[in-house]
Design a protein around this motif. Structure first.
Motif, PDB file in Angstrom:
ATOM      1  N   ALA A 363      26.243  13.371  47.776  1.00 20.13           N
ATOM      2  CA  ALA A 363      24.972  14.076  48.012  1.00 20.13           C
ATOM      3  C   ALA A 363      24.811  14.339  49.499  1.00 20.13           C
ATOM      4  O   ALA A 363      25.369  13.634  50.340  1.00 20.13           O
ATOM      5  N   SER A 364      24.037  15.375  49.812  1.00 20.28           N
ATOM      6  CA  SER A 364      23.736  15.724  51.199  1.00 20.28           C
ATOM      7  C   SER A 364      22.320  16.281  51.274  1.00 20.28           C
ATOM      8  O   SER A 364      21.756  16.712  50.257  1.00 20.28           O
ATOM      9  N   ALA A 365      21.771  16.272  52.484  1.00 11.84           N
ATOM     10  CA  ALA A 365      20.414  16.787  52.685  1.00 11.84           C
ATOM     11  C   ALA A 365      20.270  17.244  54.125  1.00 11.84           C
ATOM     12  O   ALA A 365      20.777  16.592  55.055  1.00 11.84           O
ATOM     13  N   LYS A 378      30.152   8.023  48.141  1.00 11.08           N
ATOM     14  CA  LYS A 378      30.130   7.189  46.944  1.00 11.08           C
ATOM     15  C   LYS A 378      30.204   5.718  47.301  1.00 11.08           C
ATOM     16  O   LYS A 378      29.699   4.858  46.562  1.00 11.08           O
ATOM     17  N   GLU A 379      30.834   5.401  48.440  1.00 17.76           N
ATOM     18  CA  GLU A 379      30.979   4.011  48.875  1.00 17.76           C
ATOM     19  C   GLU A 379      29.726   3.477  49.558  1.00 17.76           C
ATOM     20  O   GLU A 379      29.702   2.309  49.946  1.00 17.76           O
ATOM     21  N   GLY A 380      28.701   4.301  49.742  1.00 19.02           N
ATOM     22  CA  GLY A 380      27.445   3.834  50.323  1.00 19.02           C
ATOM     23  C   GLY A 380      27.299   4.087  51.807  1.00 19.02           C
ATOM     24  O   GLY A 380      26.381   3.547  52.424  1.00 19.02           O
ATOM     25  N   GLU A 381      28.164   4.901  52.405  1.00 17.12           N
ATOM     26  CA  GLU A 381      28.059   5.221  53.823  1.00 17.12           C
ATOM     27  C   GLU A 381      27.266   6.509  54.010  1.00 17.12           C
ATOM     28  O   GLU A 381      27.462   7.469  53.270  1.00 17.12           O
ATOM     29  N   GLY A 404      26.531   5.671  45.386  1.00 14.61           N
ATOM     30  CA  GLY A 404      25.491   6.592  45.824  1.00 14.61           C
ATOM     31  C   GLY A 404      25.460   7.856  44.994  1.00 14.61           C
ATOM     32  O   GLY A 404      26.503   8.401  44.620  1.00 14.61           O
ATOM     33  N   LYS A 405      24.240   8.354  44.723  1.00 12.56           N
ATOM     34  CA  LYS A 405      24.090   9.557  43.897  1.00 12.56           C
ATOM     35  C   LYS A 405      23.263  10.637  44.570  1.00 12.56           C
ATOM     36  O   LYS A 405      23.540  11.819  44.399  1.00 12.56           O
ATOM     37  N   CYS A 406      22.224  10.287  45.319  1.00  9.88           N
ATOM     38  CA  CYS A 406      21.341  11.305  45.896  1.00  9.88           C
ATOM     39  C   CYS A 406      20.731  10.773  47.181  1.00  9.88           C
ATOM     40  O   CYS A 406      20.691   9.561  47.416  1.00  9.88           O
ATOM     41  N   ILE A 407      20.245  11.715  48.013  1.00  8.12           N
ATOM     42  CA  ILE A 407      19.652  11.358  49.302  1.00  8.12           C
ATOM     43  C   ILE A 407      18.592  12.393  49.648  1.00  8.12           C
ATOM     44  O   ILE A 407      18.698  13.562  49.246  1.00  8.12           O
ATOM     45  N   ALA A 408      17.561  11.962  50.361  1.00 10.73           N
ATOM     46  CA  ALA A 408      16.461  12.854  50.754  1.00 10.73           C
ATOM     47  C   ALA A 408      15.924  12.410  52.101  1.00 10.73           C
ATOM     48  O   ALA A 408      15.948  11.214  52.433  1.00 10.73           O
ATOM     49  N   LYS A 421      23.289   4.946  41.449  1.00 15.33           N
ATOM     50  CA  LYS A 421      23.513   5.343  40.055  1.00 15.33           C
ATOM     51  C   LYS A 421      22.682   4.503  39.100  1.00 15.33           C
ATOM     52  O   LYS A 421      22.158   4.994  38.120  1.00 15.33           O
ATOM     53  N   HIS A 422      22.543   3.182  39.406  1.00 11.57           N
ATOM     54  CA  HIS A 422      21.832   2.289  38.515  1.00 11.57           C
ATOM     55  C   HIS A 422      20.504   1.798  39.094  1.00 11.57           C
ATOM     56  O   HIS A 422      19.668   1.294  38.357  1.00 11.57           O
ATOM     57  N   TYR A 423      20.304   1.938  40.406  1.00 12.99           N
ATOM     58  CA  TYR A 423      19.082   1.451  41.041  1.00 12.99           C
ATOM     59  C   TYR A 423      18.600   2.488  42.043  1.00 12.99           C
ATOM     60  O   TYR A 423      19.323   3.434  42.382  1.00 12.99           O
TER      61      TYR A 423
END
Length: 426
Positions: A363-365, A378-381, A404-408, A421-423
């Motif tokens: 994801a990007s923003a 995906k690794e959380g960076e 990681g799935k999304c960011i804002a 993905k789960h939290y």
């Protein structure tokens, strides 16, 4: 021969008896001396029992006896009470004030000079700036070495540029002043509350008085329900229009009036299940990507035409699915499958530059001012990119991230929200 031998043996026996007789005599003399000493002591003790107590104490002091433990006591009685010296009087006064002694001890410890000083501690340590993680902090090629203080200042400047200024939580002076003002205002409010009586409940300026009424409106796409899964529902930036798109290969526009919600238009993209669709910032175009395609479509609503973008030169991706549009309407960011971020011109749809993150970007923003890009791997960076230079300004890790799935990014550019993905973590 036999007689001679016997005589020699007798001579040897005579010689051995003389030392034995001498030892016996010495032992007898020692016993007699000990007995005489014991008798003398007995006579002395008998004489002491007949004299007065003062004479007995004097004789014990002069001649000595087993009563040595009483000598100090005798001297003390003869000397009388001992006067207290000035040093002892001072010690008594210090013992009466324990806190004063502790303070003086602490003061002495602070005033003591160090026993040994290392010159290397006072010398400033230099940091090699040619390292791959520190090259971006170099302002010129001559800055191959920097001191730790200068490097710290350079990192603070980079962080402030990435965050758009000093965050409120990092400004210690403002935090202290705000706490003081809040405490003062709270105390003033408490004083005002205690000075008067009456009704403290005031009417709201934004909500109408009474009970809020809510009613269910008909579905926005009731004139054309989707035949597959919907992946995008978005309101138009300026008009009362809603767009729906999904796996049924169609993009539909509806006029929202809350009663009929009439359909304005629907377009069909053959063999192109839609993965994501988005209005342009000026509201004149719709960009749509597919689930298994390396191309995307642009629908020009003003001209009523569908423009296919079959291939972007410089973008080598098997599938183009996820993308983001900058708030100022100048850029389009395509998210590749191997951590590549392709920045396109929104006007020409041509490649400007490509950026790369570690691992896979999910994801990007864009920031509200379109000057920076936040990318989430995906690794959380989380990587922060400068749009103008296309360089990475900062990187941090979202602790506890599983995938990681999304960011804002918030509108005031002070907060970043990362979704897993789960939290969900903020």
């Amino acid at each position: 021969m036999k007689v001679a031998k016997k005589v020699s043996k007798g001579t040897k026996a005579g010689k051995m008896t003389k030392p034995k007789r001498t030892a016996k005599r010495l032992l007898v003399v020692a016993n007699q001396a000990a007995a005489a000493e014991a008798a003398r002591r007995a006579r002395h003790l008998k004489a002491l029992s007949c004299v007065s107590g003062a004479e007995r104490e004097l004789e014990e002091l002069v001649f000595g006896d087993s009563l040595t433990g009483e000598e100090d006591e005798l001297l003390r009685r003869l000397a009388g009470p001992r006067p207290v010296t000035a040093a002892e009087e001072k010690n008594l006064q210090e013992e009466s004030s324990d806190s004063g002694v502790e303070n003086e001890a602490k003061r002495d410890l602070l005033l003591k000079s160090p026993a040994w000083v290392d010159e290397d501690d006072e010398a400033e340590e230099n940091v090699d700036m040619t390292h791959k993680y520190r090259k971006v902090l170099m302002k010129s090629d001559a800055e191959t070495m920097l001191t730790k203080k200068k490097l710290k200042k350079r990192l603070e400047e980079q962080f402030q540029q990435a965050m758009g200024g000093v965050p409120a939580w990092a400004d210690l002076e403002n935090r202290k002043s705000s706490k003081r003002t809040l405490s003062d205002s709270d105390s003033d409010e408490d004083d005002d509350l205690l000075r008067r009586t009456g009704n403290f409940i005031t009417s709201s300026e934004s909500l109408p008085r009474g009970i809020l009424k809510m009613s269910t409106c008909p579905p926005a796409n009731q004139e054309r329900f989707a035949n597959g899964k919907l992946v995008t529902v978005q309101f138009h930036p300026s008009a009362q229009v809603v767009m729906t798109a999904g796996h049924d290969r169609s993009v539909s526009l509806f006029q929202v009036d809350g009663i009929r919600n009439p359909k304005i238009q629907s377009i069909y993209l053959e063999s192109f299940p839609i993965y994501k669709a988005h209005f342009s910032m000026d509201g004149e175009q719709v960009i749509a990507t597919g689930t298994h395609h390396s191309m995307f479509f642009v629908y020009d609503m003003m001209a009523g035409s569908i423009i296919p973008i079959p291939k972007v030169r410089g973008v080598e991706e098997k599938f183009l699915r996820n993308f983001e549009l900058s708030p100022d309407g100048s850029f389009m960011l395509l998210i590749g499958n191997s951590g590549y971020l392709h920045l396109l011109s929104m006007k020409t749809k041509e490649l400007i530059s490509t950026m790369k993150v570690n691992g896979r970007c999910t994801a990007s923003a864009f920031t509200p001012d379109s000057s920076k890009i936040y990318s989430y791997s995906k690794e959380g960076e989380v990587f922060i990119w400068d749009v103008r230079s296309r360089k990475s300004l900062h990187k941090f890790e979202d602790e506890g991230s599983l995938e990681g799935k999304c960011i804002a990014v918030s509108k005031n550019n002070q907060y970043v929200a990362c979704g897993l993905k789960h939290y969900s973590f903020f």
